[in-house]
Design a protein around this motif. Structure first.
Motif, PDB file in Angstrom:
ATOM      1  N   ASP A 223      -6.464  28.453  16.096  1.00  0.00           N
ATOM      2  CA  ASP A 223      -5.092  28.960  16.091  1.00  0.00           C
ATOM      3  C   ASP A 223      -5.439  30.535  16.032  1.00  0.00           C
ATOM      4  OD1 ASP A 223      -4.989  29.290  13.362  1.00  0.00           O
ATOM      5  OD2 ASP A 223      -3.397  27.898  13.069  1.00  0.00           O
ATOM      6  N   VAL A 229      -7.787  23.734  14.813  1.00  0.00           N
ATOM      7  CA  VAL A 229      -6.809  22.870  15.116  1.00  0.00           C
ATOM      8  C   VAL A 229      -7.287  21.828  16.012  1.00  0.00           C
ATOM      9  CG1 VAL A 229      -5.040  24.257  14.490  1.00  0.00           C
ATOM     10  CG2 VAL A 229      -6.221  24.177  16.713  1.00  0.00           C
ATOM     11  N   ALA A 252       1.321  21.935  16.137  1.00  0.00           N
ATOM     12  CA  ALA A 252       1.976  23.239  15.771  1.00  0.00           C
ATOM     13  C   ALA A 252       2.825  23.033  14.686  1.00  0.00           C
ATOM     14  CB  ALA A 252       2.457  24.083  16.993  1.00  0.00           C
ATOM     15  N   ARG A 258       1.108  24.137  22.488  1.00  0.00           N
ATOM     16  CA  ARG A 258       0.284  25.410  22.606  1.00  0.00           C
ATOM     17  C   ARG A 258      -0.519  25.754  23.630  1.00  0.00           C
ATOM     18  NH1 ARG A 258      -1.587  24.701  16.200  1.00  0.00           N
ATOM     19  NH2 ARG A 258      -1.779  22.469  16.964  1.00  0.00           N
ATOM     20  N   GLY A 273      -2.214  29.345  20.788  1.00  0.00           N
ATOM     21  CA  GLY A 273      -1.087  29.630  20.303  1.00  0.00           C
ATOM     22  C   GLY A 273       0.133  29.382  21.160  1.00  0.00           C
ATOM     23  N   PRO A 274       1.313  29.907  20.758  1.00  0.00           N
ATOM     24  CA  PRO A 274       2.540  29.716  21.530  1.00  0.00           C
ATOM     25  C   PRO A 274       2.586  30.559  22.906  1.00  0.00           C
ATOM     26  CG  PRO A 274       2.840  31.287  19.705  1.00  0.00           C
ATOM     27  CD  PRO A 274       1.557  31.087  19.602  1.00  0.00           C
TER      28      PRO A 274
END
Length: 379
Positions: A223, A229, A252, A258, A273-274
Motif C-alpha cells: 500500500d 498487502v 483495506a 484498491r 491504494g484508493p
C-alpha cells in the motif's frame, strides 16, 4: 502528385486509396507485412496486417486498377514496436504501440522509403486533417467526425512528416458514410469489422503474452505506506488504474476496493491504494515533439518556458481536458513538457502519451515520464 497508399486491408484505407485515385493522383498501393509469422490469420475483428488483410488490400487495388506491393517491415516492426512494448512494460510503464507504429513505421520507415522512391506523399485511412495555418506552416487538426477522430495517434508526427502526409478521410462526417461509399464503389471490405486490440496480441491476453516473453518474477504488492498487502507473479502484468486480478490477501481498512497506483520495476513491487489516489495533478515528459510550429513560433508564448493554455488528451478516445503547459528544465537539466490540467486526470500511467491541443490543432505530444498525484500520501 505521386502517392503511396498504405493499404491495411480495412475499409478506411481502401476508401482513402480510392479517393486518391479519383483525385487524379498517380497512386501505388502497398501493404505492410508486419508479422514474422507468414501463416497469421485474422480472427474476426482481432488483429490486423495479416495474410487475410493483405489479400483484401490486393482485391481493392485490383479493382482500382493501381499497382500493388507487399513490403516486409517485420524486422523493423519487431525492433521498433514489439521490442519497445516489452521494454516499456518491463520498465513499469504502459506503452501505446499504435503511437510507436505511426511514429516509427508508417511515418518514418515507410515514408523514408516512399520519398527515396520518388513519391510525394503517403496516404492513409486516418481520420485527421493537415491544414495550412495563418503563418503558412502546415498544422495537424482533428477530423470532422469527432467520434472517429484519430489525430491523437498522429500526435507524434513532425513538421517534415506532415509535409508528406495525406489523409483523404479527414473531412468525412462519419464512418457510416465511408462504409456506404465503399459499398457503392464495389469494394469487398465495405462491411469488414474494424480491428481492435494490439495487433501483435490478437487474442487480447496481454498479461499472458508478456509472461511468455519475459517470464515470471514474484514480488510484493504494497500500500502507499509500504505495508505488504499481497503478492504478484510479475510486476510487468500490472498497469496504473487496474482493479481486477490483484488478489490481495489483506483487505483495506475501510473495506473499499484498491487500485494499482504505481509499478516499481527496480523493486519488483506494485503499489495499490484508493481510487481517489489515481487523480493526477501534473504530468511531464522529456520525450516530446511538436506537430509543426512549436509554441514560441506559433505565438502562443512570448518567451521560452512561458506557460500557455491548451487541452490535453491522454488516451485515444478520452475527453480532452483544459490545461496549462510549458517546457521546463527537470532535475537533470533536461527539457521536459510539463502539463497541469485544470481538473485532475484519472489513472495516468508513465509510458502513456499526452497529446496537447490548441482548439482543433494538435500542437504536440510527450511520452509521460512522471506524474504527481492530487492526493498526498496519508491524506
Amino acid at each position: 502528385m505521386r502517392v503511396l497508399a498504405a493499404m491495411s486491408g480495412g475499409v478506411d484505407s481502401a476508401v482513402a486509396a480510392a479517393r486518391a485515385v479519383e483525385a487524379g493522383h498517380d497512386v501505388v498501393g502497398v501493404h505492410l507485412a508486419l508479422s514474422r509469422n507468414a501463416g497469421t490469420l485474422r480472427t474476426g475483428s482481432r488483429g490486423c496486417c495479416t495474410i487475410e488483410d493483405s489479400m483484401d488490400a490486393q482485391r481493392v487495388a485490383n479493382l482500382l486498377g493501381i499497382p500493388y506491393y507487399v513490403w516486409d517491415f517485420s524486422e523493423r516492426f519487431k525492433a521498433d514496436v514489439v521490442d519497445d512494448f516489452i521494454a516499456e512494460y518491463t520498465a513499469g510503464r504502459t506503452p501505446n504501440p499504435c503511437m510507436r507504429c505511426n511514429e516509427r513505421i508508417k511515418f518514418a520507415a515507410l515514408l523514408e522509403k516512399a520519398l527515396a522512391l520518388g513519391f510525394d506523399a503517403v496516404a492513409t485511412g486516418h481520420y485527421a486533417k493537415v491544414l495550412t495555418g495563418a503563418s503558412g506552416a502546415l498544422e495537424l487538426h482533428r477530423a470532422s467526425a469527432e467520434a472517429k477522430d484519430q489525430s491523437y495517434v498522429l500526435g507524434v508526427l513532425t513538421a517534415e512528416q506532415l509535409a508528406h502526409a495525406y489523409f483523404p478521410l479527414g473531412d468525412t462526417p462519419s464512418k457510416a458514410l465511408v462504409r456506404e461509399e465503399a459499398a457503392a464503389r464495389g469494394l469487398s471490405v465495405a462491411k469488414k469489422p474494424d480491428s481492435y486490440d494490439i495487433c501483435f496480441i490478437p487474442d487480447g491476453d496481454t498479461k499472458g503474452w508478456l509472461a511468455d516473453k519475459v517470464g515470471e518474477a514474484p514480488g510484493d504488492i504494497v500500500d502507499r505506506s509500504g505495508a505488504v498487502v499481497g503478492s504478484h507473479e510479475g510486476a510487468h502484468a500490472y498497469t496504473v488504474g487496474q482493479r481486477r486480478g490483484l488478489h490481495l490477501g489483506t483487505p483495506a481498512p475501510d473495506g473499499r476496493p484498491r487500485f494499482v497506483l504505481e509499478v516499481r520495476p527496480k523493486e519488483n513491487t506494485v503499489v495499490v491504494g484508493p481510487k481517489e489516489a489515481l487523480a493526477t495533478a501534473l504530468i511531464a515528459g522529456s520525450r516530446f515533439s511538436w506537430a509543426g510550429l512549436d509554441p514560441l513560433a506559433s505565438g502562443l508564448v512570448a518567451s521560452p518556458g512561458e506557460a500557455f493554455d491548451c487541452e490535453v488528451q491522454i488516451r485515444a478516445h478520452a475527453e480532452p481536458v483544459a490545461a496549462r503547459a510549458s517546457v521546463e528544465t527537470d532535475a537533470s537539466g533536461a527539457a521536459e513538457l510539463v502539463i497541469v490540467p485544470d481538473a485532475p486526470l484519472d489513472g495516468v500511467a508513465p509510458g502513456q502519451t499526452a497529446v496537447v491541443y490548441v482548439g482543433t490543432r494538435v500542437l504536440g505530444q510527450c511520452t509521460i515520464d512522471r506524474t504527481v498525484s492530487a492526493v498526498p500520501v496519508g491524506a
